[in-house]
Design a protein around this motif. Structure first.
Motif, short mmCIF file in Angstrom:
data_model
loop_
_atom_site.label_atom_id
_atom_site.label_comp_id
_atom_site.label_asym_id
_atom_site.label_seq_id
_atom_site.Cartn_x
_atom_site.Cartn_y
_atom_site.Cartn_z
N MET A 68 2.08 -13.58 -0.03
CA MET A 68 1.27 -14.60 -0.69
C MET A 68 2.18 -15.72 -1.18
O MET A 68 3.37 -15.50 -1.42
N PRO A 69 1.62 -16.93 -1.35
CA PRO A 69 2.44 -18.05 -1.86
C PRO A 69 2.92 -17.78 -3.30
O PRO A 69 2.28 -17.08 -4.07
N GLU A 70 4.08 -18.36 -3.63
CA GLU A 70 4.68 -18.37 -4.96
C GLU A 70 5.21 -17.00 -5.40
O GLU A 70 6.39 -16.86 -5.69
N VAL A 71 4.36 -16.00 -5.48
CA VAL A 71 4.79 -14.65 -5.88
C VAL A 71 4.18 -13.67 -4.89
O VAL A 71 2.96 -13.68 -4.67
N ASP A 72 5.02 -12.79 -4.28
CA ASP A 72 4.45 -11.85 -3.31
C ASP A 72 3.77 -10.68 -4.03
O ASP A 72 3.93 -10.46 -5.24
N GLY A 73 3.03 -9.90 -3.25
CA GLY A 73 2.24 -8.81 -3.82
C GLY A 73 3.06 -7.73 -4.49
O GLY A 73 2.64 -7.17 -5.51
N LEU A 74 4.25 -7.42 -3.95
CA LEU A 74 5.08 -6.38 -4.56
C LEU A 74 5.61 -6.82 -5.93
O LEU A 74 5.72 -6.00 -6.85
N GLY A 94 -0.24 -7.41 6.51
CA GLY A 94 -0.44 -7.58 7.95
C GLY A 94 0.77 -7.16 8.74
O GLY A 94 0.71 -7.08 9.97
N ASN A 95 1.90 -6.92 8.07
CA ASN A 95 3.12 -6.50 8.74
C ASN A 95 3.58 -5.17 8.15
O ASN A 95 4.63 -5.07 7.53
N GLY A 96 2.72 -4.17 8.35
CA GLY A 96 2.98 -2.89 7.72
C GLY A 96 4.19 -2.17 8.29
O GLY A 96 4.31 -1.99 9.51
N THR A 97 5.11 -1.82 7.41
CA THR A 97 6.28 -1.02 7.81
C THR A 97 6.42 0.14 6.83
O THR A 97 5.89 0.11 5.72
N ILE A 98 7.16 1.15 7.28
CA ILE A 98 7.39 2.30 6.41
C ILE A 98 8.12 1.88 5.15
O ILE A 98 7.81 2.34 4.04
N GLU A 99 9.08 0.96 5.30
CA GLU A 99 9.87 0.52 4.14
C GLU A 99 8.99 -0.16 3.10
O GLU A 99 9.14 0.07 1.89
N THR A 100 8.06 -1.01 3.57
CA THR A 100 7.16 -1.69 2.63
C THR A 100 6.25 -0.69 1.92
O THR A 100 6.02 -0.79 0.71
N ALA A 101 5.74 0.27 2.66
CA ALA A 101 4.87 1.27 2.07
C ALA A 101 5.60 2.08 1.01
O ALA A 101 5.08 2.31 -0.10
N ILE A 102 6.83 2.51 1.31
CA ILE A 102 7.62 3.29 0.35
C ILE A 102 7.91 2.47 -0.89
O ILE A 102 7.81 2.95 -2.03
N TYR A 110 -1.35 2.75 -5.94
CA TYR A 110 -2.18 3.92 -5.65
C TYR A 110 -2.14 4.25 -4.16
O TYR A 110 -2.05 5.42 -3.78
N ASP A 111 -2.20 3.20 -3.31
CA ASP A 111 -2.15 3.43 -1.87
C ASP A 111 -1.70 2.16 -1.16
O ASP A 111 -1.57 1.09 -1.77
#
Length: 494
Positions: A68-74, A94-102, A110-111
């Motif tokens: 997202m612009p300015e501040v990302d979701g994480l 939209g660019n799901g990776t194992i590293e992002t999920a972990i 939560y998920d």
């Protein structure tokens, strides 16, 4: 008090959802879908707006796009997890990776969900996240209520055997072992349970108590284990049970002898495995909870009668705490009386209340069938009636005369005889002492004559005699020795 699930908000109100999605078309579709299904939806287009909205308003669930612009979701996730009672977060990318999920799960999400996703999948995840949040809020408010009501539990005593019991409590409190507390009604079983929790390794965990005698048998299972939506007519939503609410803390089962055999078996299984199924459920619920039980009944005798499971008794009886009745610890009566007098004196605006010598004498001579609970009620009344800060014997409605003679002591009164033995007592005239011939007799002599009469009436069946007298078998045995009674030949039955 009997603990029940506490809802900080109205459970009938819609689930409040924040959607942070920078793709306008996808955000609009998601908003329309969620709104059509009854969710209260707010949508923002960037991370900074998401942070500002989450801090300004309360939400149950947040759907955060990672990019997202300015501040990302994480980063949004990281910052809001530091807030008190944050919403549950579902991270979408939209660019799901194992590293992002972990990374998202480590930050407390939560998920994690990858695009493209099905709308029905989003709906299920949001509902499950909301249920988790409700459980967390229930536990938080139960703990807050407990801290307000029982901030510093104390057990006052000068009685040496009871001080030994308190020493045992200090030793076993930090363990996870189950504890069974036995004793007559009003002896302080609830207080011991709270002491065990307060001195445990999880004093900030929930303390959930249930009086097993206060609910109908049909309601106990759902109260303990919860119920899934649709399990039976009227079950319109999932209800979390007390076992689940007590996770990470203590579950106190008062009057455990009132549980039926089927429920005892289910509780035994839950204690052995650390898991159970809600009523109507198919998903196993894992819990880590310490169980404390109490009973006024003789559970060993109930096992013999087939009304209590022996394996369940063995499971809850890892540590046994037996509380003596107040009549066996008369040394504590003045101490407790002054404690309650000070408490109620402050409550009623009379700070310097004191006991007269004759009042103390009457308190020490009374038999206290209601134990400490009765003494507390008597001192509450005395605090209200005291004149010039002094509680006299006339302020104590105990049936003991000031001059030393007494009306029949309460151990002889019909109110002290258990319901199951009252017919026997009535057949025997309730008292074995002629009230017309008691003038000049001491309280001790009245008691001696009455106990002798009851023993004769029951042909020296000490268990039945103790029930008729309203005292324990141990106390009766002590009285027999004190008064030098001799069992007649051929009449001995215990």
């Amino acid at each position: 008090m009997s603990a029940a699930p506490f809802r900080a908000i109205d459970p009938a109100s819609p689930i409040r959802v924040l959607i942070a999605e920078d793709e306008p078309n996808l955000g609009m579709i998601l908003e329309q879908f969620m709104s059509a299904r009854g969710f209260a939806v707010t949508i923002v287009r960037d991370g900074r707006a998401a942070l500002e909205t989450l801090r300004a308003e309360s939400f149950d669930v947040a759907l955060l796009d990672v990019v997202m612009p300015e501040v990302d979701g994480l980063e949004v996730l990281r910052q809001i997890r530091e807030e008190p009672m944050p919403p549950e977060v579902i991270v979408i990318t939209g660019n799901g990776t194992i590293e992002t999920a972990i990374a998202a799960l480590k930050l407390g999400a939560y998920d994690f969900l990858s695009k493209p996703y099905r709308m029905a999948e989003i709906e299920v995840l949001v509902k499950r996240a909301w249920e988790k949040r409700m459980l967390a809020r229930d536990n938080f408010h139960l703990q807050s209520r407990l801290r307000r009501t029982t901030a510093d539990p104390q057990f006052l005593t000068q009685f040496a055997p009871l001080r030994a019991v308190l020493s045992l409590i200090d030793r076993v409190a930090p363990s996870a072992s189950t504890v069974l507390i036995s004793g007559e009604s009003g002896t302080g079983k609830d207080l011991v349970a709270r002491l065990l929790h307060a001195r445990s390794d999880h004093p900030d965990g929930p303390f959930v108590d249930l009086n097993c005698a206060a609910l109908a048998e049909a309601l106990l299972e759902t109260e303990l284990f919860g119920v899934e939506r649709g399990a039976f007519p009227g079950a319109d939503q999932r209800k979390v049970g007390l076992v689940e609410l007590a996770a990470g803390g203590t579950l106190y089962l008062d009057n455990v002898g009132e549980l039926d055999l089927k429920l005892q078996a289910k509780l035994l299984r839950a204690l052995e495995t650390g898991s159970f199924y809600r009523v109507g459920g198919t998903q196993k619920v894992q819990v880590n909870v310490r169980v404390i039980a109490s009973s006024t009944r003789d559970l060993s005798r109930m096992v013999q009668d087939g009304t209590f499971r022996d394996d369940f008794l063995h499971r809850i009886n890892t540590i046994r705490v037996a509380l003596p009745p107040l009549r066996d610890r008369i040394v504590d009566v003045p101490l407790l009386a002054m404690h309650f007098l000070a408490h109620f004196g402050e409550q009623f605006g009379q700070r310097s209340l004191r006991l007269s010598a004759d009042a103390t004498s009457v308190l020490e001579r009374y038999r206290w069938p209601g134990n400490v609970r009765e003494l507390r009620n008597v001192m509450e009344r005395a605090a209200l009636l005291a004149t010039d800060g002094l509680v006299s014997a006339l302020d104590l409605p105990l049936g003991v005369d000031v001059g030393g003679a007494a009306r029949p002591t309460p151990v002889l009164a019909m109110e002290s005889v258990p319901e199951s033995r009252r017919d026997d007592a009535r057949d025997a005239g309730a008292s074995f002492v002629d009230p017309l011939s008691t003038d000049g007799l001491t309280l001790e002599e009245l008691e001696r004559r009455h106990i002798a009469g009851v023993l004769d009436h029951t042909h020296w069946h000490q268990g039945r005699a103790a029930d008729m007298l309203g005292i324990s078998a141990k106390t009766l045995y002590r009285k027999i020795r004190e008064y030098g009674f001799k069992r007649p030949a051929g009449g001995a039955r215990t």
